[in-house]
Write a protein that holds these residues in place. Structure first.
Motif, short mmCIF file in Angstrom:
data_model
loop_
_atom_site.label_atom_id
_atom_site.label_comp_id
_atom_site.label_asym_id
_atom_site.label_seq_id
_atom_site.Cartn_x
_atom_site.Cartn_y
_atom_site.Cartn_z
N ASP B 221 0.83 -1.20 0.00
CA ASP B 221 0.00 0.00 0.00
C ASP B 221 0.86 1.26 0.00
OD1 ASP B 221 -2.86 1.30 1.05
OD2 ASP B 221 -1.10 2.29 1.88
N PRO B 226 -3.09 2.43 -2.61
CA PRO B 226 -4.09 1.49 -2.10
C PRO B 226 -4.68 0.55 -3.13
CG PRO B 226 -4.97 3.71 -2.21
CD PRO B 226 -3.52 3.82 -2.49
N GLY B 321 1.49 5.60 -1.43
CA GLY B 321 0.55 5.39 -0.33
C GLY B 321 0.43 6.60 0.58
N SER B 325 -4.23 5.48 5.11
CA SER B 325 -4.79 4.29 4.50
C SER B 325 -4.45 3.10 5.40
CB SER B 325 -4.18 4.12 3.11
OG SER B 325 -4.39 2.82 2.65
N SER B 395 -8.49 7.42 4.82
CA SER B 395 -8.68 7.68 3.39
C SER B 395 -9.04 6.39 2.66
CB SER B 395 -7.42 8.27 2.79
OG SER B 395 -6.34 7.34 2.90
N ASN B 396 -8.63 5.28 3.25
CA ASN B 396 -8.87 4.01 2.56
C ASN B 396 -8.72 2.88 3.56
OD1 ASN B 396 -8.87 1.95 0.38
ND2 ASN B 396 -6.76 1.70 1.06
N THR B 398 -8.01 -1.22 3.23
CA THR B 398 -7.78 -2.37 2.35
C THR B 398 -8.11 -3.64 3.13
OG1 THR B 398 -6.01 -1.16 1.31
CG2 THR B 398 -6.15 -3.51 0.83
#
Lengths: 292, 443
Positions: B221, B226, B321, B325, B395-396, B398
């Motif tokens: 990442d 991501p 990245g 995240s 923000s993200n 995974t």
């Protein structure tokens, strides 16, 4: 009572509960496993018939043969170790001081569940805080291996635990068999001037040959389908270095959801075990049972 | 002869008893709300709701659920909620069986990705996109509801969420003069210092393999952004992406630096955690389900709990990245059955439940909800507050790689992770094997 037993209906009725259980719980599943082995199936969805594809794949699967190699190695060592157990039982039977206590000590591992034994040995083998490595470091070994993490050692490290686990079982069997030898025979040999080693080798061992054969079969079959300690201690890892047939089967069926392939492995294992059992019995069959 | 018959009878009775007891399974069924008898009232509607938090094993969860249901029934007097509770494994079994006879409860619980797939392809679950567009818009932490998405529609709404920060032992850092790293270079320098001083930098139980996978996922990442791993898995990209190879190289470099505890490939996660709790290792990357260990668990010494802090996985210089995240994943989510006869009410109930759950779960049960939490004025250990605040800025997210993948590919991934850490494969082989497994499955 004889009257009851001569009635076929009653016999059938008494046998029925055990029969139902053994058929539904043992033979049924074996047949089903054989059937699933011909399927491509993920365990949930629909099955599709693939014939012998799973077995063809199996024969070419290097991972399978590697794990089979480990299983055979375990069978070899277990059989070899039987000699050691036999010697221990002979000594224990020799009325040495404290043999009663020792016998109980040897039996203790049998009383523990496999998972507990696995946890115990995991602690012993712990690379940094473990008993074994602390001892080795105290003895001046600089970088003792991380037993369960090193592909070169892991298999043997687990073998030690497995042999330890079953030592008590075989010792008890041998001990009981040796107890059954009539004292008079040994007495007679002693009067004829035989020393203890001769008595053991020429009289005791031949007399319990039947038991020894059974234990050889038990050890080989038990090793080939061995699963528990390996599953808990390493899960077959690292990188398959301690994978055996049964753990590979489990991995395929329940890890990768290849139930068809896992079943094929299981069925193949059954076939191997049957053949090996038959072979062992053939090879160890001697003419007549020794009697004196 | 009479005696014989008695014996036969006894044998028969025994057999029957045996079979009966072997077949009996238990399920706990109860109805909340005091007027169950009126459940079938023609005017009222009944929502069947199945969940997996029995009072015995998950008391706090159980009580929150009951509280929410009571409140819902008070707000909607013409709707009754009928509850059925099963333990985790039985729940999964029963759901499977019910789905084959098309008798799913109106509302129930499901897991993301792999679990959802067969139900959605069998058209069992209703899409809940209208809830996400409507009452629950922007309520969820980014990436959580997406984990339940198949072909663009969302089929369940998540309740729980875990992310994976790096926990570190502040006392060990201080003793070795190590600053909390903010970039990956600094992290490596810290690891070097710790290793040189004879301190184990990172506790890692890689016998379990998913533990190492999280390290790899973070590096992927931070280096490639991501999307790169997700794309490799969903086949819009390739696993042979340079970023994924580079991440694998970094892992082996960390191994060479002795970043991970001696014998990590033979240690289970619990053993590794033990090293961290014994203050024999300075860092530990793990999901937030372990937060109670560092905050409220009285079994761990106060001194240790006071010295544990956490950091986000540092960014790699020049990498795509972003520090906000996370690797992580939602736990169970709520679904609505496609063939439910009270679909509208069920959806309404799900929306209500998700919202109320978000308000209560973290304070009452220590469970981080998948919805954003306003930390203003709630009483929690500081670490919880910080994590919740970080989540609001995420923000993200995974999803764990092995959950994203199908079971057989996941096995390949996990095996490759162990081999990569054990240096049994090169980074190139590592990506090739997984690419091959993913490609083969695609066919």
């Amino acid at each position: 009572m004889n009257k009851v037993m001569s009635n076929k209906l009653v016999i059938a009725l008494y046998v029925l509960p055990a029969l139902i259980l053994i058929v539904t719980l043992i033979y049924g599943p074996i047949l089903l496993t054989g059937y699933y082995g011909l399927m491509e199936w993920n365990g949930i969805g629909p099955m599709s018939f693939v014939g012998l594809d799973n077995y063809i794949e199996l024969v070419q699967d290097s991972k399978f043969w590697e794990s089979a190699g480990h299983s055979f190695l375990l069978a070899f060592f277990s059989t070899l170790s039987l000699a050691g157990y036999l010697i221990i039982s002979l000594i224990l039977g020799g009325k040495i001081k404290g043999s009663n206590l020792l016998r109980k000590i040897y039996l203790i591992p049998m009383l523990l569940s496999s998972v507990a034994i696995a946890q115990l040995w995991i602690k012993i083998y712990d690379p940094n805080n473990g008993m074994l490595n602390s001892l080795l470091m105290a003895l001046g070994v600089d970088n003792p291996p991380a037993w369960l993490a090193d592909p070169n050692y892991v298999l043997y490290a687990i073998f030690v635990a497995i042999l330890w686990q079953y030592a008590g079982f075989y010792i008890i069997i041998y001990y009981a068999a040796l107890k059954g030898i009539p004292e008079t025979l040994i007495e007679a040999a002693r009067i004829d001037g035989a020393n203890p080693v001769q008595i053991a080798y020429k009289i005791k061992v031949p007399l319990i040959a039947g038991v020894i054969k059974v234990t050889i079969v038990l050890a080989i079959v038990g090793s080939l389908k061995y699963f528990d300690l390996i599953y808990v201690m390493t899960g077959g890892g690292p990188n398959g270095a301690s994978e055996v047939i049964a753990s590979y089967m489990y991995q395929e069926a329940f890890g990768s959801y290849n139930f068809g392939y896992g079943s094929a492995v299981a069925f193949f294992l059954l076939l191997i075990t049957l053949v090996i059992t038959w072979l062992t019995r053939k090879l160890t069959a001697s003419g007549d049972e020794v009697q004196y | 002869m009479r005696d014989n018959w008695k014996k036969m009878l006894a044998a028969i009775a025994f057999t029957v008893l045996f079979i009966l007891t072997a077949c009996g399974g238990g399920s706990e069924s109860s109805s909340s709300g005091e007027s169950n008898e009126n459940g079938s009232d023609s005017a009222g509607k009944t929502i069947e709701f199945m969940h997996l938090w029995p009072e015995g094993s998950s008391k706090q969860h159980f009580e929150i659920v009951n509280g929410i249901i009571d409140e819902y029934e008070q707000n909607n007097p013409d709707v009754k909620v009928e509850v059925e509770i099963l333990g985790n494994e039985q729940y999964k079994e029963k759901l499977k069986v019910l789905s084959t006879s098309n008798e799913l409860p109106d509302v129930g619980m499901a897991w993301p990705a792999g679990f959802l797939e067969p139900y959605v392809s069998g058209n069992m679950f209703a899409p809940l996109d209208d809830l996400l567009e409507g009452p629950l818009k922007d309520k969820f932490v980014a990436g959580t509801a997406e984990a339940y998405q198949i072909d663009g529609s969302t089929y369940s709404l998540p309740l729980e969420l875990n992310i994976t920060p790096i926990y570190y032992n502040k006392r060990i850092f201080d003793e070795n003069g190590v600053e909390v790293p903010e970039t990956y270079e600094e992290l490596k320098a810290a690891i070097q210092t710790l290793a040189d001083n004879g301190v184990t930098p990172v506790a890692l139980g890689n016998k379990d393999r998913w533990t190492g996978s999280m390290w790899y996922m973070y590096l992927a990442d931070r280096i490639g952004g991501p999307e790169v791993l997700n794309k490799a898995i969903n086949r819009t990209g390739s696993f042979e992406d340079p970023a994924l190879i580079q991440a694998a190289e970094e892992i082996q470099e960390l191994v060479d630096m002795n970043a991970f505890i001696n014998g990590f490939n033979g240690l289970g996660n619990d053993e590794a955690k033990g090293y961290f709790i014994n203050e024999q290792a300075a860092m530990y990357l793990m999901a937030t389900w372990d937060l109670p260990e560092w905050t409220t668990n009285e079994d761990n010494p106060q001194e240790f709990r006071d010295s544990v802090e956490y950091m986000k996985f540092p960014t790699v210089e020049g990498g795509a990245g972003d520090i906000n995240s996370y690797v992580g994943g939602p736990g169970v989510g709520l679904f609505v059955a496609e063939n439910s006869d009270v679909k509208e009410e069920a959806k309404d109930f799900v929306a209500f439940f998700v919202e109320k759950w978000g308000e209560k779960s973290v304070t009452d049960a220590g469970v981080i909800p998948a919805t954003k939490v306003d930390t203003e004025g709630i009483e929690l250990p500081q670490m919880y507050i910080d994590i919740l605040n970080d989540l609001n800025e995420a923000s993200n997210l995974t999803l764990y790689a092995d959950v994203q993948m199908s079971p057989s590919v996941a096995e390949v991934h996990l095996d490759m992770i162990q081999a990569l850490f054990g240096k049994a494969v090169t980074p190139e082989e590592f990506v090739q094997e997984q690419e091959a497994a993913l490609a083969e499955e695609e066919e």
